[in-house]
Enzyme design. Structure first.
Site, mmCIF file in Angstrom:
data_model
loop_
_atom_site.group_PDB
_atom_site.id
_atom_site.type_symbol
_atom_site.label_atom_id
_atom_site.label_comp_id
_atom_site.label_asym_id
_atom_site.label_seq_id
_atom_site.Cartn_x
_atom_site.Cartn_y
_atom_site.Cartn_z
ATOM 1 N N ASP A 13 0.821 -1.221 0.000
ATOM 2 C CA ASP A 13 0.000 0.000 0.000
ATOM 3 C C ASP A 13 0.853 1.269 0.000
ATOM 4 O OD1 ASP A 13 -2.383 -1.613 0.283
ATOM 5 O OD2 ASP A 13 -1.914 -1.783 2.410
ATOM 6 N N HIS A 43 -3.784 -2.530 -6.653
ATOM 7 C CA HIS A 43 -3.086 -1.288 -6.980
ATOM 8 C C HIS A 43 -4.099 -0.305 -7.549
ATOM 9 C CE1 HIS A 43 1.093 -3.390 -7.366
ATOM 10 N NE2 HIS A 43 0.528 -3.529 -6.186
#
EC number: 6.3.4.4
Length: 339
Positions: A13, A43
């Site tokens: 992340d 993503h």
């Protein structure tokens, strides 16, 4: 032209997707390939105010001239793959994407096991996407391969051959990793890790690039690292402090709230070293210093933000070439020509 690998330096992340998206549009690579684990990593990228989240197809999909490839080391979930083809139809992904015929397949049984196994889902805190059980079957030589799934036939290719042919011709190849250093099966906070190594060397192997053909490794760090699920987090801050700072995030795949911490310089240095970083990218600088929001010129950064970047460079020992100052693609400072 070189091969460039982008990997995460923390617990995932970090904003790898936004960095890959920028490089895809700015540098115009002929090939954008995805390495890493599989669909357990989401993503995301914001384009003209709209957020796109992908778990299978490379985040550089908006570069409509590029060939999009999924390397042999990546697990493929046909259900997720076809969903993303439909989701991204405006970008003509269907005619540009290729899956290595040797990719292992995530089946429904793998997802069910991942979601019901008390150890995996309860203690470790997996995403429930089936990646761990699928990789276990792969190690036992029981997993199906992409070539065994009829629906995938139109997309099958030899990714390693395509990439090495492109490198032979002098083309630019951009490779996107998943998760982050702290989740590596080898170097992360075991057993609270993902089901394989996700450092740059493994990501290169996932797509068939040998060590001597890797030209640049960009390791991405978030100004405030986050972690989803269980496991050690040495610099974690209390949730109340995260709330006060406005650092409330939720996982792209799981929807679970992310734990937030202060920047860990010691971990960053070790991560950069093991990954062989040639350059760093720092994301969400605007969360560290709100006055940095939207700035695209390094010299115009406020003092607090600039001192933070300089401290990272000094303590990690690697230059920071890319800095994200907001969610949109154009919210970036590109210093690559000056470092």
């Amino acid at each position: 032209m070189p091969s460039v690998i982008v990997v995460g330096g923390q617990w995932g992340d970090e904003g790898k997707g936004s960095i890959v998206a920028y490089l895809s549009l700015h540098d115009e690579p002929e090939i954008i390939a995805r390495g890493g684990v599989g669909t357990n990593a989401g993503h995301s990228v914001v384009i003209n105010g709209k957020k796109y989240a992908v778990r299978q197809i490379p985040t550089g999909f908006m570069q409509t001239k590029a060939r999009l490839l999924i390397g042999a080391g990546v697990l493929v979930d046909p259900e997720v793959f076809f969903h993303e083809l439909e989701q991204l139809k405006d970008f003509n992904v269907k005619d540009r994407v290729g899956i290595d015929y040797r990719c292992a397949i995530i089946e429904e049984k793998h997802k069910q096991l991942d979601r019901t196994n008390g150890y995996l889902h309860g203690k470790i805190g997996t995403t429930g996407s089936g990646c761990g059980p699928a990789n276990a079957d792969r190690v036992m030589r029981k997993a199906k391969q992409a070539k065994d799934v009829k629906e995938l036939e139109p997309y099958l290719t030899d990714v390693a051959q395509e990439i090495n042919d492109a490198l032979d011709e002098g083309s630019l190849v951009l490779v996107e990793g998943t998760q982050g250093f702290g989740l590596s099966l080898y170097y992360g906070t075991y057993p609270y890790v993902t089901s394989k190594d996700v450092t740059a060397s493994s990501v290169a192997a996932d797509v068939g690039i040998g060590p001597t053909r890797v030209d640049e490794v960009i390791v991405v760090f978030k100004s405030f690292p986050t972690r989803v699920g269980a496991g050690p987090f040495p610099t974690e801050m209390p949730m109340e402090e995260a709330d006060r700072l406005g650092l409330v995030e939720y996982g792209t795949v799981t929807g679970r709230r992310r734990r937030v911490g202060w920047f860990d310089f010691e971990m960053a240095r070790y991560s950069a070293r093991i990954n062989g970083a040639t350059m760093l990218a720092v994301t969400m600088l605007d969360k560290y210093d709100k006055e940095a929001f939207g700035v695209t010129d390094y010299d115009k950064l406020p003092r607090k933000a600039k001192e933070f970047i300089e401290e990272i460079e000094e303590r990690v020992g690697v230059p920071v070439g890319l800095i994200k100052t907001g969610p949109e693609l154009e919210h970036i400072i590109d210093r690559r020509d000056t470092i």
